[in-house]
Design a protein around this motif. Structure first.
Motif, PDB file in Angstrom:
ATOM      1  N   LEU A 159     -10.648   4.013   2.487  1.00  0.00           N
ATOM      2  CA  LEU A 159      -9.765   3.281   1.575  1.00  0.00           C
ATOM      3  C   LEU A 159     -10.516   2.208   0.794  1.00  0.00           C
ATOM      4  O   LEU A 159     -10.227   1.973  -0.387  1.00  0.00           O
ATOM      5  CB  LEU A 159      -8.614   2.669   2.373  1.00  0.00           C
ATOM      6  CG  LEU A 159      -7.671   3.708   3.013  1.00  0.00           C
ATOM      7  CD1 LEU A 159      -6.755   3.051   4.042  1.00  0.00           C
ATOM      8  CD2 LEU A 159      -6.851   4.415   1.939  1.00  0.00           C
ATOM      9  N   THR A 160     -11.470   1.547   1.430  1.00  0.00           N
ATOM     10  CA  THR A 160     -12.276   0.556   0.713  1.00  0.00           C
ATOM     11  C   THR A 160     -13.069   1.226  -0.400  1.00  0.00           C
ATOM     12  O   THR A 160     -13.120   0.735  -1.531  1.00  0.00           O
ATOM     13  CB  THR A 160     -13.227  -0.173   1.671  1.00  0.00           C
ATOM     14  OG1 THR A 160     -12.458  -0.849   2.686  1.00  0.00           O
ATOM     15  CG2 THR A 160     -14.061  -1.207   0.931  1.00  0.00           C
ATOM     16  N   ALA A 161     -13.689   2.363  -0.090  1.00  0.00           N
ATOM     17  CA  ALA A 161     -14.454   3.087  -1.115  1.00  0.00           C
ATOM     18  C   ALA A 161     -13.547   3.613  -2.216  1.00  0.00           C
ATOM     19  O   ALA A 161     -13.933   3.655  -3.388  1.00  0.00           O
ATOM     20  CB  ALA A 161     -15.224   4.238  -0.471  1.00  0.00           C
ATOM     21  N   ALA A 162     -12.326   4.035  -1.843  1.00  0.00           N
ATOM     22  CA  ALA A 162     -11.390   4.566  -2.832  1.00  0.00           C
ATOM     23  C   ALA A 162     -10.939   3.495  -3.820  1.00  0.00           C
ATOM     24  O   ALA A 162     -10.539   3.818  -4.943  1.00  0.00           O
ATOM     25  CB  ALA A 162     -10.172   5.169  -2.128  1.00  0.00           C
TER      26      ALA A 162
ATOM     27  N   ALA B 195      -7.877 -10.174  -1.177  1.00  0.00           N
ATOM     28  CA  ALA B 195      -8.765 -10.328  -2.338  1.00  0.00           C
ATOM     29  C   ALA B 195      -8.671  -9.122  -3.265  1.00  0.00           C
ATOM     30  O   ALA B 195      -8.619  -9.262  -4.496  1.00  0.00           O
ATOM     31  CB  ALA B 195     -10.205 -10.534  -1.870  1.00  0.00           C
ATOM     32  N   PHE B 196      -8.633  -7.924  -2.696  1.00  0.00           N
ATOM     33  CA  PHE B 196      -8.475  -6.720  -3.508  1.00  0.00           C
ATOM     34  C   PHE B 196      -7.142  -6.726  -4.256  1.00  0.00           C
ATOM     35  O   PHE B 196      -7.062  -6.256  -5.400  1.00  0.00           O
ATOM     36  CB  PHE B 196      -8.580  -5.467  -2.637  1.00  0.00           C
ATOM     37  CG  PHE B 196      -9.961  -4.894  -2.559  1.00  0.00           C
ATOM     38  CD1 PHE B 196     -10.584  -4.378  -3.689  1.00  0.00           C
ATOM     39  CD2 PHE B 196     -10.647  -4.854  -1.356  1.00  0.00           C
ATOM     40  CE1 PHE B 196     -11.863  -3.840  -3.623  1.00  0.00           C
ATOM     41  CE2 PHE B 196     -11.924  -4.322  -1.277  1.00  0.00           C
ATOM     42  CZ  PHE B 196     -12.540  -3.815  -2.416  1.00  0.00           C
ATOM     43  N   ALA B 197      -6.098  -7.237  -3.617  1.00  0.00           N
ATOM     44  CA  ALA B 197      -4.804  -7.327  -4.288  1.00  0.00           C
ATOM     45  C   ALA B 197      -4.911  -8.206  -5.526  1.00  0.00           C
ATOM     46  O   ALA B 197      -4.337  -7.901  -6.589  1.00  0.00           O
ATOM     47  CB  ALA B 197      -3.752  -7.874  -3.331  1.00  0.00           C
ATOM     48  N   GLY B 198      -5.655  -9.308  -5.417  1.00  0.00           N
ATOM     49  CA  GLY B 198      -5.865 -10.176  -6.569  1.00  0.00           C
ATOM     50  C   GLY B 198      -6.626  -9.474  -7.678  1.00  0.00           C
ATOM     51  O   GLY B 198      -6.303  -9.612  -8.870  1.00  0.00           O
TER      52      GLY B 198
ATOM     53  N   MET C  32      -4.513  -4.687 -13.595  1.00  0.00           N
ATOM     54  CA  MET C  32      -3.282  -4.080 -14.110  1.00  0.00           C
ATOM     55  C   MET C  32      -2.813  -4.763 -15.402  1.00  0.00           C
ATOM     56  O   MET C  32      -2.134  -4.156 -16.223  1.00  0.00           O
ATOM     57  CB  MET C  32      -2.177  -4.165 -13.058  1.00  0.00           C
ATOM     58  CG  MET C  32      -2.369  -3.271 -11.859  1.00  0.00           C
ATOM     59  SD  MET C  32      -1.095  -3.570 -10.609  1.00  0.00           S
ATOM     60  CE  MET C  32      -1.809  -2.770  -9.177  1.00  0.00           C
ATOM     61  N   GLY C  33      -3.190  -6.030 -15.561  1.00  0.00           N
ATOM     62  CA  GLY C  33      -2.835  -6.754 -16.782  1.00  0.00           C
ATOM     63  C   GLY C  33      -4.003  -6.908 -17.725  1.00  0.00           C
ATOM     64  O   GLY C  33      -4.046  -7.851 -18.519  1.00  0.00           O
ATOM     65  N   MET C  34      -4.972  -6.005 -17.648  1.00  0.00           N
ATOM     66  CA  MET C  34      -6.175  -6.072 -18.473  1.00  0.00           C
ATOM     67  C   MET C  34      -5.832  -6.217 -19.956  1.00  0.00           C
ATOM     68  O   MET C  34      -5.055  -5.436 -20.504  1.00  0.00           O
ATOM     69  CB  MET C  34      -7.005  -4.797 -18.256  1.00  0.00           C
ATOM     70  CG  MET C  34      -8.172  -4.638 -19.217  1.00  0.00           C
ATOM     71  SD  MET C  34      -8.993  -3.036 -18.995  1.00  0.00           S
ATOM     72  CE  MET C  34      -9.831  -3.323 -17.436  1.00  0.00           C
TER      73      MET C  34
ATOM     74  N   LEU D 293      -4.419   2.556  -7.792  1.00  0.00           N
ATOM     75  CA  LEU D 293      -5.208   2.106  -6.637  1.00  0.00           C
ATOM     76  C   LEU D 293      -4.382   1.248  -5.686  1.00  0.00           C
ATOM     77  O   LEU D 293      -4.793   1.031  -4.535  1.00  0.00           O
ATOM     78  CB  LEU D 293      -6.439   1.322  -7.111  1.00  0.00           C
ATOM     79  CG  LEU D 293      -7.433   2.061  -8.003  1.00  0.00           C
ATOM     80  CD1 LEU D 293      -8.622   1.172  -8.324  1.00  0.00           C
ATOM     81  CD2 LEU D 293      -7.904   3.356  -7.347  1.00  0.00           C
ATOM     82  N   ALA D 294      -3.233   0.786  -6.133  1.00  0.00           N
ATOM     83  CA  ALA D 294      -2.364   0.000  -5.256  1.00  0.00           C
ATOM     84  C   ALA D 294      -1.899   0.816  -4.050  1.00  0.00           C
ATOM     85  O   ALA D 294      -1.604   0.257  -2.986  1.00  0.00           O
ATOM     86  CB  ALA D 294      -1.157  -0.517  -6.040  1.00  0.00           C
ATOM     87  N   VAL D 295      -1.829   2.135  -4.214  1.00  0.00           N
ATOM     88  CA  VAL D 295      -1.470   3.000  -3.075  1.00  0.00           C
ATOM     89  C   VAL D 295      -2.513   2.855  -1.972  1.00  0.00           C
ATOM     90  O   VAL D 295      -2.174   2.725  -0.786  1.00  0.00           O
ATOM     91  CB  VAL D 295      -1.360   4.466  -3.531  1.00  0.00           C
ATOM     92  CG1 VAL D 295      -1.114   5.384  -2.335  1.00  0.00           C
ATOM     93  CG2 VAL D 295      -0.265   4.624  -4.577  1.00  0.00           C
TER      94      VAL D 295
END
Length: 496
Positions: A296-299, A360-363, A369-371, A467-469
């Motif tokens: 999951l980290t690599a994904a 941190a990944f969520a941040g 997502m708002g790029m 990627l949120a999944v």
């Protein structure tokens, strides 16, 4: 008198049981060994990402086709991921140092060949050989690390270095690729040759050779064929989805063939007297949780390394070198925080550290997502890459600690290969899913009349949103899979 003499037999065993605690002193060369195998892993990590920014120069230099450009990456990932379990088991069976050196020699020679390539076929053949060499070198390296470090605190520090090296290698690969593209792409491969010679000389001097613990030669030929074929088909199906699509008969056929072979593999292993992969490993919560954490980290990690440069180069107009340098905060975060994380993981535990990494990944994903369509570096890329580096440190360090916490000296190589295979398959799967979503969204936005840069940004936003999944699954893995996990303290002998 009888009472005192009767007590003596009960106290004597306590003294004899205490004696073995002085048994095996730590290998005085273990930190040098860590340096050698970390450098080997660093080279592998770099070569997994260095070609991301080479595309235009490869097309100009050797006439590489668009399909060939995809396969410069795919053939490496395919063979690396597909052969890892076989490489890991060979490390247990014929000796870790022997497999390490064999993989290193093949990887180094293949790098030399890739630099001299004058045609698409020659370059792809060299990249294939690099993938095979990496499939032997990587699990052998990690299994040496597992067996050399017996002390719990020292092993946590060693895994801290190991985890940081993977992330630093991926980010430095992008920087190195950008710098070399501006000069000569061939040196991205040739630089591996002197480094490989240095690693080989140091490995011969520092890593002890020992008698293998497993059967010799391997007897589970059916297991080797079925699992290797199954993994190769699985990785092939994943890496070619951008070329064929998820519903194409070749993709579905590859997934189906992979499923059949892997089911046959399980059936073979149940009956094998000397199984290639002991099925008990899949019943270990630590192995399953560590493998899921790696996957999951690599994904989440590799799509960010792979997709963000599209925005930098095609929308912001960054050069390859500027694109690579934009990832510098990732490397800085890894180099500065990894030593700290290695020190404190004994107090926080792998679970809490991993969950902090998912925050941190969520941040990072919230920002991506708002790029915006256009942005200055400090307003957007700096916080994204800095936070990304923090997330990598906090997720990459605990996963190998958890995954190898129950490994024995006889199956350290196989356990290490499972973790490495999870990383490679997770990276390929994450890229395949995000690229598919991106392409569909770009096509839809283009039909709706959006400008090219706007369509690309909308596609990237969608690609990062999916990627949120993986993020949600990472949180669940940390909460339930890492529960009660601690840094391992296994008895160890020298790495073979």
């Amino acid at each position: 008198m009888k009472t005192e003499s009767a007590r003596e037999p009960r106290t004597a065993p306590a003294r004899t049981e205490a004696a073995p605690s002085v048994a095996v002193p730590p290998d005085p060369r273990r930190w040098w060994v860590l340096g050698v195998i970390s450098l080997a892993q660093f080279v592998i990590a770099i070569d997994s990402s260095v070609v991301n920014v080479m595309g235009p120069r490869l097309k100009e230099s050797i006439g590489l086709s668009t399909t060939g450009l995809q396969w410069v990456m795919n053939i490496y990932v395919l063979l690396f991921g597909g052969l890892l379990l076989l490489g890991g088991r060979l490390a247990d069976v014929i000796g870790r140092r022997l497999v390490f050196m064999g993989g290193l020699v093949l990887f180094t020679l293949a790098s030399l060949g890739a630099g001299f390539a004058e045609s698409e076929g020659a370059l792809l053949a060299a990249r294939a050989a690099q993938g095979i060499g990496a499939a032997a070198l990587s699990p052998a390296s990690l299994s040496i690390l597992v067996t050399v470090f017996a002390d719990r605190k020292e092993r946590a520090k060693a895994f801290g270095v190991w985890g940081a090296v993977i992330g630093i290698g991926a980010s430095v690969g992008t920087i190195l690729g950008g710098a070399i593209v501006n000069a000569d792409w061939r040196w991205a491969f040739w630089i591996n040759v002197p480094v490989g010679l240095l690693i080989g000389a140091a490995a011969v001097a520092l890593i002890k050779a020992a008698k293998p613990l497993g059967e010799r030669p391997p007897k589970d030929l059916a297991g080797a064929v079925t699992v290797t074929g199954g993994l190769l088909l699985l990785v092939y199906a994943i890496v070619t989805t951008s070329e064929h699509g998820w519903s194409d008969w070749r993709t579905l056929g590859s997934f189906g063939g992979s499923a059949v072979l892997l089911v046959l593999f399980v059936a073979v292993e149940k009956r094998s007297a000397a199984p290639l992969v002991p099925l008990r490993l899949f019943r270990s919560r630590s192995v399953v949780a560590g493998s899921l954490g790696e996957f999951l980290t690599a994904a989440m990690m590799m799509p960010i390394f792979f997709l963000l440069p599209l925005w930098m180069q095609e929308v912001l107009g960054y050069s390859p070198l500027e694109t690579g340098l934009a990832y510098l905060p990732v490397s800085i975060a890894l180099m500065t925080l990894a030593p700290v994380a290695s020190q404190v993981i004994g107090r926080t535990g792998p679970r809490n550290m991993y969950l902090a990494g998912t925050v941190a990944f969520a941040g990072v994903l919230a920002l991506l997502m708002g790029m915006p369509v256009h942005s200055g570096y400090s307003e957007f890329l700096l916080p994204v890459t800095a936070l990304f580096g923090v997330g990598l440190v906090l997720c990459l360090i605990p996963t190998p600690i958890v995954g190898t916490s129950e490994a024995t000296d006889a199956d350290a190589g196989t356990t290490s290969a499972l973790l490495n295979a999870s990383t490679q398959i997770g990276a390929a799967f994450g890229i395949a899913v995000s690229v598919t979503v991106l392409n569909n969204r770009v096509a839809s936005a283009t039909v709706d009349g959006a400008a090219a840069d706007v369509a690309l940004v909308e596609g990237l936003q969608s690609g990062f949103t999916v990627l949120a999944v993986f993020l949600v699954l990472s949180v669940l893995t940390g909460l339930f899979g890492f529960r009660g996990s601690a840094a391992p303290a296994l008895p160890a002998e020298s790495g073979k």
